[in-house]
Design a protein around this motif. Structure first.
Motif, PDB file in Angstrom:
ATOM      1  N   SER A   1       1.093  -1.278   0.395  1.00 23.85           N
ATOM      2  CA  SER A   1       0.429   0.170   0.057  1.00 23.85           C
ATOM      3  C   SER A   1       0.857   0.999  -0.347  1.00 23.85           C
ATOM      4  O   SER A   1       0.650   2.312  -0.834  1.00 23.85           O
ATOM      5  CB  SER A   1      -0.703   0.267   1.573  1.00 23.85           C
ATOM      6  N   ASN A   2       2.074   1.568   0.132  1.00 24.84           N
ATOM      7  CA  ASN A   2       3.131   2.219   0.724  1.00 24.84           C
ATOM      8  C   ASN A   2       3.507   2.751  -0.994  1.00 24.84           C
ATOM      9  O   ASN A   2       3.314   3.568  -1.172  1.00 24.84           O
ATOM     10  CB  ASN A   2       4.437   1.524   1.209  1.00 24.84           C
ATOM     11  N   TRP A   3       3.615   1.264  -1.520  1.00 23.00           N
ATOM     12  CA  TRP A   3       4.149   1.567  -3.384  1.00 23.00           C
ATOM     13  C   TRP A   3       3.085   1.933  -3.767  1.00 23.00           C
ATOM     14  O   TRP A   3       3.442   3.105  -4.787  1.00 23.00           O
ATOM     15  CB  TRP A   3       4.324  -0.027  -3.108  1.00 23.00           C
ATOM     16  N   MET A   4       1.692   1.729  -4.016  1.00 20.45           N
ATOM     17  CA  MET A   4       0.613   1.961  -4.691  1.00 20.45           C
ATOM     18  C   MET A   4       0.017   2.893  -4.849  1.00 20.45           C
ATOM     19  O   MET A   4      -0.703   2.943  -3.733  1.00 20.45           O
ATOM     20  CB  MET A   4       0.319   0.589  -5.109  1.00 20.45           C
ATOM     21  N   SER A   5       0.243   3.859  -5.396  1.00 19.06           N
ATOM     22  CA  SER A   5      -0.457   5.208  -5.013  1.00 19.06           C
ATOM     23  C   SER A   5      -1.170   5.572  -6.342  1.00 19.06           C
ATOM     24  O   SER A   5      -1.776   4.683  -7.480  1.00 19.06           O
ATOM     25  CB  SER A   5       1.023   6.167  -5.322  1.00 19.06           C
ATOM     26  N   ALA A   6      -1.616   6.641  -6.225  1.00 14.35           N
ATOM     27  CA  ALA A   6      -2.864   6.827  -7.291  1.00 14.35           C
ATOM     28  C   ALA A   6      -2.012   6.338  -9.124  1.00 14.35           C
ATOM     29  O   ALA A   6      -2.366   6.358  -9.874  1.00 14.35           O
ATOM     30  CB  ALA A   6      -2.643   8.616  -7.511  1.00 14.35           C
ATOM     31  N   ALA A   7      -0.656   6.138  -9.131  1.00 14.86           N
ATOM     32  CA  ALA A   7       0.322   6.074 -10.108  1.00 14.86           C
ATOM     33  C   ALA A   7      -0.381   4.364 -10.803  1.00 14.86           C
ATOM     34  O   ALA A   7      -0.806   4.587 -11.880  1.00 14.86           O
ATOM     35  CB  ALA A   7       1.644   6.080 -10.431  1.00 14.86           C
TER      36      ALA A   7
ATOM     37  N   TYR B   1       7.189  12.828  -5.623  1.00 10.60           N
ATOM     38  CA  TYR B   1       6.802  11.867  -5.797  1.00 10.60           C
ATOM     39  C   TYR B   1       5.262  12.606  -5.324  1.00 10.60           C
ATOM     40  O   TYR B   1       3.986  12.146  -5.488  1.00 10.60           O
ATOM     41  CB  TYR B   1       7.322  10.876  -5.301  1.00 10.60           C
ATOM     42  N   THR B   2       5.053  12.893  -4.260  1.00 12.41           N
ATOM     43  CA  THR B   2       4.756  13.754  -3.247  1.00 12.41           C
ATOM     44  C   THR B   2       3.327  14.674  -3.934  1.00 12.41           C
ATOM     45  O   THR B   2       2.171  14.051  -4.351  1.00 12.41           O
ATOM     46  CB  THR B   2       4.646  14.825  -2.261  1.00 12.41           C
ATOM     47  N   VAL B   3       4.001  15.551  -5.289  1.00 10.16           N
ATOM     48  CA  VAL B   3       3.646  16.949  -6.000  1.00 10.16           C
ATOM     49  C   VAL B   3       2.648  15.438  -7.103  1.00 10.16           C
ATOM     50  O   VAL B   3       1.333  15.941  -6.882  1.00 10.16           O
ATOM     51  CB  VAL B   3       3.978  17.314  -6.211  1.00 10.16           C
ATOM     52  N   GLY B   4       3.385  14.254  -7.628  1.00 12.56           N
ATOM     53  CA  GLY B   4       2.443  13.455  -8.787  1.00 12.56           C
ATOM     54  C   GLY B   4       1.281  13.267  -7.933  1.00 12.56           C
ATOM     55  O   GLY B   4       0.406  13.531  -8.532  1.00 12.56           O
ATOM     56  N   GLN B   5       1.395  12.791  -6.468  1.00 11.08           N
ATOM     57  CA  GLN B   5      -0.501  12.164  -5.541  1.00 11.08           C
ATOM     58  C   GLN B   5      -1.104  12.967  -5.464  1.00 11.08           C
ATOM     59  O   GLN B   5      -2.223  12.579  -5.475  1.00 11.08           O
ATOM     60  CB  GLN B   5       0.787  11.160  -4.580  1.00 11.08           C
TER      61      GLN B   5
ATOM     62  N   ALA C   1      -9.419   5.037  -4.606  1.00 11.69           N
ATOM     63  CA  ALA C   1      -8.009   5.328  -4.928  1.00 11.69           C
ATOM     64  C   ALA C   1      -7.234   6.860  -4.632  1.00 11.69           C
ATOM     65  O   ALA C   1      -5.944   6.760  -4.333  1.00 11.69           O
ATOM     66  CB  ALA C   1      -8.360   6.596  -6.949  1.00 11.69           C
ATOM     67  N   VAL C   2      -8.363   7.425  -3.154  1.00 13.11           N
ATOM     68  CA  VAL C   2      -7.940   8.627  -2.278  1.00 13.11           C
ATOM     69  C   VAL C   2      -6.854   7.565  -1.406  1.00 13.11           C
ATOM     70  O   VAL C   2      -5.385   8.005  -1.368  1.00 13.11           O
ATOM     71  CB  VAL C   2      -8.564   9.237  -1.995  1.00 13.11           C
ATOM     72  N   SER C   3      -7.099   6.225  -1.056  1.00 11.23           N
ATOM     73  CA  SER C   3      -7.133   5.101  -0.498  1.00 11.23           C
ATOM     74  C   SER C   3      -4.707   5.492  -0.547  1.00 11.23           C
ATOM     75  O   SER C   3      -4.144   5.359   0.126  1.00 11.23           O
ATOM     76  CB  SER C   3      -7.370   3.817   0.249  1.00 11.23           C
ATOM     77  N   ALA C   4      -5.012   4.668  -1.783  1.00  7.23           N
ATOM     78  CA  ALA C   4      -3.441   4.762  -2.749  1.00  7.23           C
ATOM     79  C   ALA C   4      -2.924   6.001  -2.270  1.00  7.23           C
ATOM     80  O   ALA C   4      -1.839   5.241  -2.581  1.00  7.23           O
ATOM     81  CB  ALA C   4      -4.169   3.731  -4.031  1.00  7.23           C
ATOM     82  N   ALA C   5      -3.727   7.226  -2.566  1.00  8.83           N
ATOM     83  CA  ALA C   5      -2.695   8.158  -2.960  1.00  8.83           C
ATOM     84  C   ALA C   5      -2.315   8.060  -1.445  1.00  8.83           C
ATOM     85  O   ALA C   5      -1.091   8.739  -1.090  1.00  8.83           O
ATOM     86  CB  ALA C   5      -3.409   9.382  -3.354  1.00  8.83           C
ATOM     87  N   PHE C   6      -3.518   8.027  -0.643  1.00  4.23           N
ATOM     88  CA  PHE C   6      -2.853   8.710   0.811  1.00  4.23           C
ATOM     89  C   PHE C   6      -1.735   7.678   1.331  1.00  4.23           C
ATOM     90  O   PHE C   6      -1.064   8.682   2.379  1.00  4.23           O
ATOM     91  CB  PHE C   6      -4.610   8.482   2.116  1.00  4.23           C
ATOM     92  N   SER C   7      -2.220   6.901   1.057  1.00  5.06           N
ATOM     93  CA  SER C   7      -0.810   6.006   1.862  1.00  5.06           C
ATOM     94  C   SER C   7       0.334   6.249   1.079  1.00  5.06           C
ATOM     95  O   SER C   7       1.375   5.311   2.281  1.00  5.06           O
ATOM     96  CB  SER C   7      -1.174   4.250   1.550  1.00  5.06           C
ATOM     97  N   THR C   8       0.477   6.229   0.189  1.00  5.03           N
ATOM     98  CA  THR C   8       2.175   6.448  -0.052  1.00  5.03           C
ATOM     99  C   THR C   8       2.099   7.865   0.086  1.00  5.03           C
ATOM    100  O   THR C   8       3.532   8.089   0.221  1.00  5.03           O
ATOM    101  CB  THR C   8       1.879   6.435  -2.205  1.00  5.03           C
TER     102      THR C   8
END
Lengths: 558, 235
Positions: free
Chosen positions: A81-87, A161-165, A381-388
């Motif tokens: 989950s740390n890995w899988m982001s919005a990307a 990376y965070t800006v992308g998220q 999708a938001v979860s994915a971005a949040f966790s990363t």
């Protein structure tokens, strides 16, 4: 006790949503406030905050590395989950939707990198026994200068990376709340900041487990529904969508329609699946270079490497990577399904051009999936971005607090002071990211791929040689970092100049061979070469470090 | 023994039995990883033949005849269908006026006299309203059973003047080459589980292989740890 509460809440969530459901209707893909998705998302965020509060960090080692108290499977989920982001959640399907087979270089690159990580680094990093990636480099290359510059690079990578998220978070908040991009970035960013700050890494790790469960469930359910509904082999949707791909290639007719009533059929479109199709504008070299750069980038990202310090033993580091990769693959096996269904369901010109980055959600809408489930998907999708983002904030802030402040500026600092500095750094970083995300640079979406190339040609070579060759010394390390840093600056400089219409000599050459997405394909081998050559010229590595490397990291005790 | 006292670590010169076996496992794993990933893509590249779609092969025979006016009615229908299939591929192509002109001109040419006026009216109307009735075009092109093609028709029309028809255009060749020619081989044309094989391999099998490499490596190293009794002292 906490675990039980967590689970109870997970079960309560769908029930809450079910009772609130009738208010949501309509087929418009974009637009107004959507009640049910809003409730689901709010419930998810409350859950994350609550889990964060329940697992509050107490002390330095807690804050950085969760007290090393997480199980293998749990650590695997956290890695995933740390890995899988919005990307991963949104962006990969988007690339395949737009560029066909080229998108698979991302799928392969972002999973194959874990083989490199496991085989070459995971347990060795854990045995070296530090808290952060920067710490490793500073100690292994016995140089505070190296420590400082890798910390800066680590912060920069996390930042990009965070800006992308935040782009992804903004997109989904916009979809759910119908509120403007700027507001959604601020609201979403504040929530992430709040719980990262309060809970530190322990909260983050536990949170990431919860987030994984939410995001993978949200991602898989619509896949089952889509394959079932359209009479493909639904028991394993990851295999079932194969016929969708063939239907797109051949333009086969299906008896189904999308939510607008358009036939579910495309004109014959082999460009969707054929390798490096000219229609996609991407060629064979770009496929290989992108894939390679993403793989070595995976093995060099500070926030990924940092996860190995969370597990109690080196064996756990190995197993948690393997579990992590499996959990990641659950999503990656499925992501192309969304691009295929997205393609075949949106083929009618009447649908118009869709925002590619939201194609996962649109696909579910076009396939008439129940709005509650679509809402859950958006929340995933938001979860994915949040966790990363939370993992990245910890990586970035600890690079500052531990590696720059404690190791260089104020070695006398107490644990409390360090934690305070880490928190200040988190706030500064989050606010900075929000500001950059608000600028809505055209660059934003590309920053994630850029982060991989930077990590691949700066940090990866240092770890690789640092672990496997005691001869690699400070001179080699500095040379390696200089080469990687030079390529990074060079590539970004050319890219930005091209963006603003400044013609530089050889711009076409650099734009193709040293593109910011994949310049690491050549920069990393050159950095490794520089490390080897210059190590030969410098003073040998001091004995205590060689001893530590030989005995502790590689078990050479006789 | 000499080396280990000097604390030398070198991936290519492992000095303890454990490291030797560990590194052997790493090299085997990485070789499989590398060949499976990059070897397969290279094979795909070596095997590929640029293959035009069937409709484009036929079109290339027809194009010269469209230019010199000797094309038969069937050939014009085939050409119009080729244009339509191309227009349907991407939203960007729907902005290609030369392509739309070629399509509309060809349809104009092949329609019977009274339908020509209806076409011109429909083309004018389609510029602002995609709900225009194009049933007569669908019938003329023989696509009434193909909803994907029918959906494109209203978007494929453009205003043409009957005295300046252009059923074909040299400018279309690069666009058609770009979108109609694909890199194919037996690897892409073999269908397994419904997938083109290369797609199945890259999107599913390769990832599965990555997980397996990791799994086998984990078991292998756990075994080595037991074998050399390093679990307690080392892990």
């Amino acid at each position: 006790m906490n675990k039980i509460k967590c689970k109870a809440l997970l079960f309560l969530l769908p029930a809450m949503v079910f009772f609130a459901s009738p208010a949501f209707a309509g087929v418009a893909l974009e637009g107004s406030f959507k009640l049910v998705p809003a409730i689901i998302l709010t419930a998810c965020i409350l859950l994350f905050l609550w889990v964060g509060f329940m697992n509050k960090a107490e002390g330095t080692s807690d804050y950085y590395a969760a007290g090393r108290s997480i199980s293998r499977v749990g650590a695997g989920m956290a890695i995933a989950s740390n890995w899988m982001s919005a990307a991963s959640f949104l962006g990969m399907a988007a690339i395949m939707y737009g560029s066909g087979y080229h998108g698979l270089s991302y799928v392969v690159g972002w999973t194959g990198g874990y083989c490199l990580l496991l085989l070459l680094m995971a347990s060795q990093i854990r045995r070296f026994g530090k808290y952060t990636a920067t710490d490793f480099i500073g100690d292994r290359y016995y140089s505070n200068g190296m420590r400082f510059w890798t910390a800066i690079i680590a912060i920069f990578i996390s930042f990009c990376y965070t800006v992308g998220q935040f782009g992804g978070i903004g997109l989904m908040f916009k979809w759910i709340f119908g509120m403007p991009y700027a507001a959604s970035v601020i609201v979403g960013g504040t929530v992430v900041l709040a719980y990262t700050l309060v809970s530190g890494m322990l909260g983050v790790t536990k949170n990431q487990i919860v987030q994984y469960v939410i995001l993978i469930t949200a991602f898989l359910i619509p896949a089952f529904i889509l394959t079932f509904k359209f009479k493909y082999f639904w028991l394993i949707p990851e295999l079932g969508y194969g016929r969708v791909v063939s239907d797109i290639v051949a333009g086969n007719a299906t008896p189904f329609v999308n939510s607008f009533g358009h036939a579910m059929q495309t004109v014959p479109s082999p460009e969707f699946a054929m390798p490096w199709d000219t229609a996609t504008g991407k060629d064979f070299f770009q496929w290989m270079a992108t894939c390679f750069a993403l793989m070595i980038g995976t093995a060099g990202l500070p926030h990924v490497i940092q996860k190995f310090y969370v597990v109690p033993k080196p064996a756990d580091a190995r197993w948690s990577v393997t579990w992590g990769l499996f959990f990641i693959c659950l999503l990656y096996w499925t992501a192309p399904l969304y691009s295929a269904f997205g393609k075949i369901l949106s083929s009618s010109p009447e649908v118009g051009a869709l925002a590619k980055d939201a194609i996962v959600v649109y696909t579910a809408q076009l396939g008439s999936v129940n709005p509650i489930i679509v809402g859950f998907l958006a929340a995933g999708a938001v979860s994915a971005a949040f966790s990363t983002v939370s993992g990245l904030l910890v990586a970035g802030s600890s690079a500052f607090a531990n590696d720059i402040y404690f190791k260089i500026i104020n070695p006398e600092a107490t644990g409390d002071q360090q934690v305070r500095m880490a928190k200040i750094a988190t706030v500064v970083m989050a606010v900075g990211v929000m500001l950059v995300a608000l600028l809505k640079l055209a660059l934003v979406a590309q920053l994630v791929a850029l982060a991989f190339s930077i990590a691949g040609c700066t940090i990866f070579p240092l770890f690789l040689l640092g672990i496997w060759w005691s001869g690699s010394n400070r001179s080699g390390g500095i040379a390696s970092l200089t080469v990687g840093g030079f390529f990074t600056v060079f590539s970004i400089f050319y890219f930005i100049c091209a963006k603003f219409g400044v013609a530089l000599p050889g711009a076409a050459f650099v734009g193709y061979w040293l593109n910011p997405w994949y310049f690491a394909w050549i920069a990393a081998p050159l950095a490794i070469l520089a490390n080897i050559v210059f190590s030969g010229m410098g003073e040998p590595t001091p004995e205590p470090i060689r001893k530590h490397l030989a005995e502790e990291v590689h078990g050479m005790r006789q | 023994m000499e080396e280990s006292r000097s604390y030398e670590v070198n991936f290519f010169k492992p000095s303890t039995p454990f490291l030797k076996e560990n590194i052997r496992a790493i090299i085997i794993g990485l070789t499989i990883w590398f060949l499976a990933t990059y070897g397969f893509q290279t094979l795909l590249k070596i095997m590929e033949t640029p293959t035009p779609e069937a409709t484009y092969v036929a079109y290339q025979q027809i194009a010269p005849k469209l230019a010199d006016g000797s094309a038969t009615a069937e050939e014009k229908v085939a050409a119009a269908n080729t244009y339509l299939a191309l227009l349907g591929k991407s939203g960007a192509l729907l902005k290609n006026d030369a392509l739309k002109t070629a399509f509309t001109s060809t349809v104009y040419d092949l329609l019977p006299g009274d339908a020509k006026e209806t076409l011109l009216a429909a083309a004018t109307k389609a510029a602002s309203d995609s709900k225009v009735d194009v049933g007569f075009i669908n019938t003329a092109l023989g696509i009434t059973e193909n909803p994907a093609m029918m959906a494109v028709v209203p978007y494929a029309l453009i205003k043409v003047s009957p005295d300046k028809l252009a059923m074909t255009d040299e400018a279309l060749k690069p666009v058609m080459d770009k979108f109609f020619i694909h890199n194919q081989s037996f690897l892409t044309d073999t269908i397994v589980f419904g997938f083109p094989f290369h797609y199945l391999y890259t999107a599913l099998l390769l990832l599965t292989l990555f997980v397996l490499i990791c799994l086998v490596y984990c078991f292998k190293i756990d075994g080595l740890m037991k074998k050399y009794e390093m679990e307690k002292s080392f892990e």
